[in-house]
Design an enzyme around this catalytic site. Structure first.
Site, PDB file in Angstrom:
ATOM      1  N   ASP A 397      41.803  47.759  42.104  1.00 46.44           N
ATOM      2  CA  ASP A 397      40.474  47.807  41.513  1.00 46.44           C
ATOM      3  C   ASP A 397      40.634  47.026  40.385  1.00 46.44           C
ATOM      4  OD1 ASP A 397      38.494  48.686  39.943  1.00 46.44           O
ATOM      5  OD2 ASP A 397      38.416  50.947  40.245  1.00 46.44           O
ATOM      6  N   HIS A 398      39.924  45.893  40.309  1.00 41.62           N
ATOM      7  CA  HIS A 398      39.918  45.164  39.243  1.00 41.62           C
ATOM      8  C   HIS A 398      39.521  45.444  37.867  1.00 41.62           C
ATOM      9  CE1 HIS A 398      41.140  41.177  37.767  1.00 41.62           C
ATOM     10  NE2 HIS A 398      40.415  40.349  38.431  1.00 41.62           N
ATOM     11  N   ARG A 399      38.926  46.777  37.693  1.00 39.92           N
ATOM     12  CA  ARG A 399      38.524  47.254  36.688  1.00 39.92           C
ATOM     13  C   ARG A 399      39.945  47.750  35.763  1.00 39.92           C
ATOM     14  NH1 ARG A 399      34.383  51.722  38.427  1.00 39.92           N
ATOM     15  NH2 ARG A 399      36.180  52.012  39.661  1.00 39.92           N
ATOM     16  N   ILE A 401      43.109  47.235  37.230  1.00 39.72           N
ATOM     17  CA  ILE A 401      44.368  46.258  37.491  1.00 39.72           C
ATOM     18  C   ILE A 401      43.925  44.838  37.245  1.00 39.72           C
ATOM     19  CG2 ILE A 401      46.009  45.950  38.854  1.00 39.72           C
ATOM     20  CD1 ILE A 401      45.771  48.589  39.969  1.00 39.72           C
TER      21      ILE A 401
END
Ligand code: CAO
Length: 425
Positions: A397-399, A401
């Site tokens: 989850d780019h939010r 990491i």
């Protein structure tokens, strides 16, 4: 009193009552639709010849009728009489030529003459669908695009029930808005137009999986980081251990090493063992390590959870994993055995493939996909040597990491799997 009769419908051999719009006691205006007839060649809607009250109805939907059969009787309202425009028999003398009054639809691509509407209201694409005038009229009234309606009638004909089902489905969708509303829906296609089809009901598990995956896919901005671990030494060690422990019935699987290595990496990179708070104020770091394992079963995908994986050794992890997968396949997994995961592993290594992009099992923030290992060339500074390489696919989850952290995570994971002595550190 009027008697409305079945008109002359040309060469048709069989005429069926497709739809009745009125019942005894209904008040109708002149030209109101009374009934839809259909032959093998055409559909036709019979309008009311006069304003009045329906006295009796002599047919029901599905009846097969012939020219001249009585459809219904109508008591005319004295003031509202208009020269009859429908097939009727006015007692005692007013019999009219039926052929002049049909609203015939020779092919499905023609709008019935009874429904003259401004051209802006027409649906050109809908002309190619198979539907009677009554259904078309209703579709226009409700602004329904007939090309989106799934038909259940003979030869793909759209029935009144199909319209109702379509409307019901649309309304229920409004009641349960999906996250990210505004996403254009995939048009529903009537596949029977192209060939025969079969409905295969989805199992309860597959339905739940579809909902969960859709939710994760819509909510989580996914990125997948790929890497390769050199597991040559790991495999030598694993196989030698398996030979030694064979008599005790113990088998070390690659998956057990994977779980152990992941837990190690999760301890080192705590943001992967976390959830992101709604509103993005905090990352919730979990101080427990529960690893979900994706297991393929006959009913669909199940993810049992290996609890407190950090406190367990390789043999225990392997055994527990096999036991949980067995329970999942026998449908004996208790509910709490599927809850509380902090990270998930999806291993397709026993099947094949080189890499894939797993979907994060939200509210977790990362999932590791493992593909089948293969012997590949690795440069040792002087020459290429054959090594056993294991493909890793980490979706995150780019939010929660950053890409750099993900690359560090997989690099570390590959190092640990490359030299399992690191697991002791
Ligand atoms: N590379 C090469 N071989 C591998 C491997 C890998 N990455 N992982 C496992 N293998 C080998 C095993 O060593 C075993 O070989 P032997 O029988 O010779 O010892 C063989 O493949 C079969 O392994 P397995 O798949 O039965 O067992 P596992 O421990 O690797 O996996 C489980 C267990 C439950 C993860 C697996 O059975 C399963 O269900 N996988 C599918 C998961 C899935 O569907 N994921 C997709 C989710 S997203 O849609």
């Amino acid at each position: 009193m009027f008697q409305v009769l079945v008109p002359d419908v040309g060469e048709a051999e069989e005429i069926e009552i497709i739809e009745l719009f009125v019942k005894a006691g209904d008040v109708v205006a002149v030209d109101d639709s009374l009934i839809v007839l259909e032959s093998d060649k055409a559909s036709m809607e019979i309008p009311s010849p006069a304003a009045g009250v329906i006295l009796t109805i002599a047919v029901k939907e599905g009846d097969k009728v012939e020219e001249g059969n009585l459809i219904l009787t109508l008591e005319e309202e004295p003031s509202a009489h208009k020269e009859p425009s429908a097939v009727l028999h006015k007692e005692p003398s007013a019999h009219k030529e039926p052929s002049a009054v049909l609203h015939k639809e020779p092919s499905a691509d023609k709008e019935p003459s009874a429904h003259k509407e401004p051209s802006a209201h027409k649906e050109p694409a809908a002309n190619n669908v198979h539907a009677g005038p009554a259904v078309r009229k209703r579709a226009r009234e409700y602004g329904i695009d007939l090309t989106l309606v799934v038909s259940s009638g003979v030869k793909g004909r759209i029935l009144k029930e199909d319209l109702q089902a379509f409307v019901k489905k649309r309304l229920s969708k409004k009641e349960q808005p999906v996250s990210g509303s505004g996403i254009p829906a995939i048009p529903e296609v009537d596949f029977t137009k192209f060939g025969s089809i079969e409905y295969q009901p989805l199992s309860r598990i597959k339905r739940a999986t579809a909902r969960n995956l859709h939710r994760s896919w819509l909510n989580v901005p996914h990125v997948t980081q790929f890497d390769e671990a050199d597991i040559t030494e790991l495999e030598l060690f694993r196989k030698s251990q398996n030979q030694e422990m064979a008599n005790a019935g113990i088998k070390l699987t690659p998956l057990a090493f994977m779980i152990k290595a992941c837990v190690n990496a999760l301890i080192k990179f705590p943001q992967f063992n976390a959830s992101i708070e709604a509103g993005y104020e905090n990352l919730i770091l979990k101080r427990y390590y529960n690893v979900g394992i994706a297991v393929e079963t006959a009913e669909g995908l199940v993810v049992p959870v290996l609890k407190d994986a950090d406190k367990k050794g390789l043999v225990e992890l392997g055994n527990e994993c096999a036991a949980l997968a067995g329970l999942a396949r026998d449908k004996k997994l208790p509910m709490d055995a599927m809850q509380g995961a902090t990270f998930t592993i999806s291993s397709l290594g026993g099947i094949g493939g080189t890499k894939f992009t797993p979907i994060v099992n939200a509210p977790e923030v990362a999932i590791l996909g493992v593909s089948k290992s293969k012997i590949g060339p690795v440069w040792d500074g002087e020459a290429f040597i054959p090594r056993t390489l294991l493909p890793l696919s980490l979706s995150y989850d780019h939010r929660a990491i950053d890409g750099a952290e993900a690359a560090r995570f997989t690099t570390y994971l590959a190092q640990v799997l490359g030299d399992v002595r690191r697991l002791l550190l």
